[in-house]
Design a protein around this motif. Structure first.
Motif, PDB file in Angstrom:
ATOM      1  N   SER A 149      11.901   9.271  -3.510  1.00  0.00           N
ATOM      2  CA  SER A 149      10.231   9.138  -3.125  1.00  0.00           C
ATOM      3  C   SER A 149       9.386  10.188  -3.033  1.00  0.00           C
ATOM      4  O   SER A 149      10.066  11.229  -2.841  1.00  0.00           O
ATOM      5  CB  SER A 149      10.134   8.090  -2.167  1.00  0.00           C
ATOM      6  N   LEU A 150       8.168  10.222  -3.272  1.00  0.00           N
ATOM      7  CA  LEU A 150       7.297  11.335  -2.896  1.00  0.00           C
ATOM      8  C   LEU A 150       6.655  11.249  -1.465  1.00  0.00           C
ATOM      9  O   LEU A 150       6.083  10.369  -1.413  1.00  0.00           O
ATOM     10  CB  LEU A 150       6.056  11.554  -4.096  1.00  0.00           C
ATOM     11  N   ILE A 151       7.071  12.095  -0.821  1.00  0.00           N
ATOM     12  CA  ILE A 151       6.504  12.083   0.610  1.00  0.00           C
ATOM     13  C   ILE A 151       5.741  13.427   0.671  1.00  0.00           C
ATOM     14  O   ILE A 151       6.090  14.588   0.632  1.00  0.00           O
ATOM     15  CB  ILE A 151       7.658  12.460   1.643  1.00  0.00           C
ATOM     16  N   ASN A 152       4.134  13.161   1.014  1.00  0.00           N
ATOM     17  CA  ASN A 152       3.236  14.264   0.962  1.00  0.00           C
ATOM     18  C   ASN A 152       3.566  15.321  -0.308  1.00  0.00           C
ATOM     19  O   ASN A 152       3.339  16.412  -0.214  1.00  0.00           O
ATOM     20  CB  ASN A 152       3.562  15.241   2.172  1.00  0.00           C
ATOM     21  N   ALA A 195      13.777   2.620  -2.396  1.00  0.00           N
ATOM     22  CA  ALA A 195      12.499   3.535  -1.726  1.00  0.00           C
ATOM     23  C   ALA A 195      11.372   2.733  -2.641  1.00  0.00           C
ATOM     24  O   ALA A 195      11.430   2.675  -3.859  1.00  0.00           O
ATOM     25  CB  ALA A 195      12.729   4.876  -1.700  1.00  0.00           C
ATOM     26  N   SER A 196      10.161   2.907  -2.059  1.00  0.00           N
ATOM     27  CA  SER A 196       8.751   2.685  -3.028  1.00  0.00           C
ATOM     28  C   SER A 196       8.323   4.080  -3.100  1.00  0.00           C
ATOM     29  O   SER A 196       8.784   4.817  -2.656  1.00  0.00           O
ATOM     30  CB  SER A 196       7.919   1.506  -1.927  1.00  0.00           C
ATOM     31  N   LYS A 197       7.167   4.006  -3.938  1.00  0.00           N
ATOM     32  CA  LYS A 197       6.502   5.340  -4.212  1.00  0.00           C
ATOM     33  C   LYS A 197       5.779   6.017  -3.001  1.00  0.00           C
ATOM     34  O   LYS A 197       5.616   7.143  -2.864  1.00  0.00           O
ATOM     35  CB  LYS A 197       5.771   5.148  -5.241  1.00  0.00           C
ATOM     36  N   LYS A 198       5.453   4.867  -2.191  1.00  0.00           N
ATOM     37  CA  LYS A 198       4.747   5.580  -0.846  1.00  0.00           C
ATOM     38  C   LYS A 198       5.643   5.940   0.304  1.00  0.00           C
ATOM     39  O   LYS A 198       5.307   5.915   1.355  1.00  0.00           O
ATOM     40  CB  LYS A 198       3.655   4.426  -0.490  1.00  0.00           C
ATOM     41  N   GLY A 199       6.961   5.714   0.124  1.00  0.00           N
ATOM     42  CA  GLY A 199       7.666   6.515   1.191  1.00  0.00           C
ATOM     43  C   GLY A 199       8.295   5.276   2.112  1.00  0.00           C
ATOM     44  O   GLY A 199       8.977   5.540   3.109  1.00  0.00           O
ATOM     45  N   SER A 245       5.404  -0.249  -5.451  1.00  0.00           N
ATOM     46  CA  SER A 245       4.139  -0.563  -4.533  1.00  0.00           C
ATOM     47  C   SER A 245       4.424  -0.710  -3.058  1.00  0.00           C
ATOM     48  O   SER A 245       3.567  -0.624  -2.119  1.00  0.00           O
ATOM     49  CB  SER A 245       3.134  -1.463  -4.951  1.00  0.00           C
ATOM     50  N   GLY A 246       5.748  -0.961  -2.702  1.00  0.00           N
ATOM     51  CA  GLY A 246       6.220  -1.339  -1.454  1.00  0.00           C
ATOM     52  C   GLY A 246       5.519  -2.715  -0.651  1.00  0.00           C
ATOM     53  O   GLY A 246       5.392  -2.603   0.560  1.00  0.00           O
TER      54      GLY A 246
END
Length: 663
Positions: free
Chosen positions: A387-390, A161-165, A208-209
């Motif tokens: 990952s951090l989602i919202n 997973a990337s940090k932006k989901g 960073s995806g």
């Protein structure tokens, strides 16, 4: 109330199925599943309905449902072969397809007193179970909710997973077609990348995806590649020729990759840091040369901090967690665990690690050095990613179940039939006299040794879990010998008695009986490299046999035939002199080869099982490699047949687990 199901008596009180003189005892889940089918006779039950009615709405993977259905079908198949009891409605559900009739039998009547007592026991039991669950899950202020993230036909594994989901994973359909897929955890949109996972493997998305690192193998060797998602272009960044079984991890600033690899399957894994700007490769971990098989085999890089975690294999029930500064490479923590791990990942927003041991999910706090179980899954965990989602910490979990069946190939007739099949993982078969088979299976939720004869299976009761351990019968098939933590044990098949032959200090691994079924030939690395040893049971002495390496050996006509740990080939030892007799003998046959009456049976990749005659020095192919062959097989004592392990199609999905305590 009992029932007649297609001529089979279903005794609800005793939880048994009986047909004519054969009876099957039902496991709890098989019993609960059959009760639901009986109460909903003729109705098609969807998977969601089964989860609600059988599992009480708990989180259950598709593979767990498949396994339960398969196990119940197996019980009926053992009673009435060829008769269908449960029908699958494609893409919808299952139905009990036979007539259900009530069966009246005299039963003792419960008085009010016994009814009240029974109700009190049930109430107390529920309170105890509820208290256990409350204590077992530390996030007691909220419910750990597991939601399905993928639902493709087949298997979804290797999740990153990337940090932006952006979630990257490999999807393999039941037809064997592989795809590399990115799916957004925010929008749930997904697209298939123009990359074949077989040609671009060990793929991992950067924090960073924007890019994906992977390994490309071909005629040009091994290459570490970078794939740019937006431009659909690939760039070679490092030549990894000479490295095998590679896994990758991104440094959080994306200036380096961490590489787990080994030279070959005879050497342990090591960890390296590859600086992308300069292509400088630096070895991080330095496991001892005699490290048992795995070395440093798992890696996880923190998504926002200079932290790298890796796991070192110590023993079959021990591992060691290492945490280092990923910039300075200084060690910050070394912590021993009383179990092994199969997946690790960092939390997306703190200094906690999530560790997976089979079906158990642990939380490890870097500051307190404490770990505890936070959830038990219904299927083994393959890979983890966070990952951090919202602004909420989410854990992505790929779950899967592997099942295998035993197939028997008749060498003369060139025909194959199923010898044994259920929904479990059945491995390492050993054919004995009188049409008896031994094998390892996790049918009872742990890896046990089983005996199978006359279509009846029996679990071998030992004072410990057998595990995935190689074992060997003597020539009369009255005993088997095996190792546990370096010690050697002997099990008497007739009486069920287990005897410890010698202690752990000898570090034994592969044990075979000699020609008289009395003394033992075993391999050990107690002299700092793998050699063959002879244990004389008369005088309780240990004598080293080989000096240039030895791993698995059999005695025949006063000679010792053996394989080596670090070299391909089959060798013979006579008068303290060794000679190579089969050159094209891959070290995939370290353990899984046999010597029967002067005939050596061994496997050649992409080819099949061969027979080499020691007297005439001739060889022939006796069984071509069948589909989904796992390289595990046993030749029957009369050499008439080969029973082998065949992998079954897997089903697995990726799920999301919400980790924040306040959700």
């Amino acid at each position: 109330m009992d029932y007649i199901l297609g001529g089979v008596l279903f005794n609800v009180h005793q939880r048994t199925l009986t047909y004519e003189k054969t009876q099957r005892e039902l496991e709890l889940k098989s019993f609960e599943l059959l009760m639901v089918f009986v109460k909903h006779q003729g109705k098609v039950l969807t998977r969601d309905m089964l989860v609600t009615l059988v599992w009480g709405g708990r989180v259950v993977s598709d593979s767990a449902i498949n396994k339960a259905i398969s196990k119940l079908r197996h019980h009926f198949e053992m009673l009435r072969p060829g008769k269908e009891f449960i029908t699958t409605k494609a893409k919808f559900g299952y139905t009990l397809c036979i007539q259900v009739n009530e069966y009246q039998a005299a039963k003792p009547q419960l008085t009010h007193k016994y009814l009240y007592t029974f109700a009190a026991i049930v109430l107390i039991t529920l309170i105890i179970i509820g208290s256990f669950i409350f204590i077992k899950l530390p996030f007691s202020q909220s419910t750990l909710e597991l939601k399905r993230f993928t639902a493709h036909d087949g298997v979804e594994l290797n999740v990153t997973a990337s940090k932006k989901g952006d979630i990257l994973y490999v999807s393999t359909s039941t037809g064997g077609h592989n795809k590399l897929i990115i799916k957004s955890a925010l929008t749930h949109q997904e697209h298939t990348l123009p990359l074949n996972p077989k040609d671009f493997n060990a793929a991992i998305i950067n924090p960073s995806g924007t890019q994906i690192a992977g390994i490309r193998r071909g005629s040009s060797g091994c290459q570490v590649m970078l794939y740019d998602i937006s431009s659909n272009t690939q760039n070679l960044i490092f030549d990894c020729t000479g490295k095998k079984n590679i896994k990758l991890a991104w440094q959080h600033n994306e200036q380096a990759l961490f590489i787990r690899s080994r030279k070959d399957n005879a050497t342990p894994f090591s960890i390296y840091k590859l600086k992308l700007a300069t292509q400088v490769l630096q070895q991080i971990s330095l496991p001892l040369q005699h490290a048992d098989f795995k070395g440093d085999y798992l890696i996880a890089s923190h998504p926002t901090q200079d932290l790298l975690a890796y796991v070192r294999y110590l023993e079959s029930n021990k591992s060691e967690l290492h945490i280092i500064n990923s910039q300075t490479l200084t060690t910050l923590l070394t912590h021993q665990l009383d179990h092994t791990l199969n997946a690790i990942t960092w939390s997306a927003n703190n200094n906690e690690l999530y560790l997976a041991n089979k079906k158990s999910l642990f939380l490890f706090d870097f500051k307190t050095k404490q770990s505890h179980v936070i959830a038990q899954m219904s299927s083994p965990i393959h890979s983890l990613a966070t990952s951090l989602i919202n602004d909420h910490n989410k854990l992505f979990i790929s779950l899967f179940d592997i099942s295998t069946k035993l197939q028997t190939f008749n060498i003369k007739q060139k025909s194959t039939q199923t010898f044994y099949s259920n929904a479990a993982l059945n491995r390492l078969p050993q054919a004995l006299h009188n049409n008896t088979m031994m094998f390892i299976s996790n049918a009872a939720h742990q890896h046990d040794l089983w005996l199978y004869k006359n279509k009846q299976e029996k679990r071998v009761v030992l004072p410990f879990e057998f595990g995935f351990t190689r074992y060997q019968p003597n020539f009369d098939h009255e005993y088997i010998t095996f190792e546990k933590f370096g010690a050697v044990y002997e099990y008497e098949i007739k009486t069920g008695n287990t005897t410890k032959i010698f202690e752990e200090s000898h570090q034994a691994y592969v044990i075979n009986y000699d020609e008289n079924s009395q003394n033992l030939i075993y391999s050990s690395n107690k002299s700092d490299q793998w050699q063959l040893w002879l244990f004389d049971r008369q005088d309780n002495s240990h004598k080293q046999l080989t000096t240039k390496g030895g791993y698995s050996g059999y005695a025949y006509n006063g000679k010792v035939y053996f394989s080596k740990r670090n070299h391909s080939g089959l060798w013979v030892l006579e008068n303290q002199t060794e000679q190579l007799i089969i050159k094209d003998f891959s070290n995939i046959n370290w353990l899984n080869w046999q010597l029967i009456d002067g005939k050596v049976f061994f496997y050649r990749a992409e080819s099949g099982v061969w027979k080499f005659d020691l007297d005439s020095n001739t060889e022939q192919l006796v069984m071509s490699a069948p589909p989904n062959f796992t390289h595990q097989y046993t030749v029957h004592p009369d050499q008439s047949a080969i029973t082998y392990v065949q992998a079954q199609p897997m089903q697995s999905d990726i799920h999301i687990l919400s980790l924040d305590k306040n959700q």
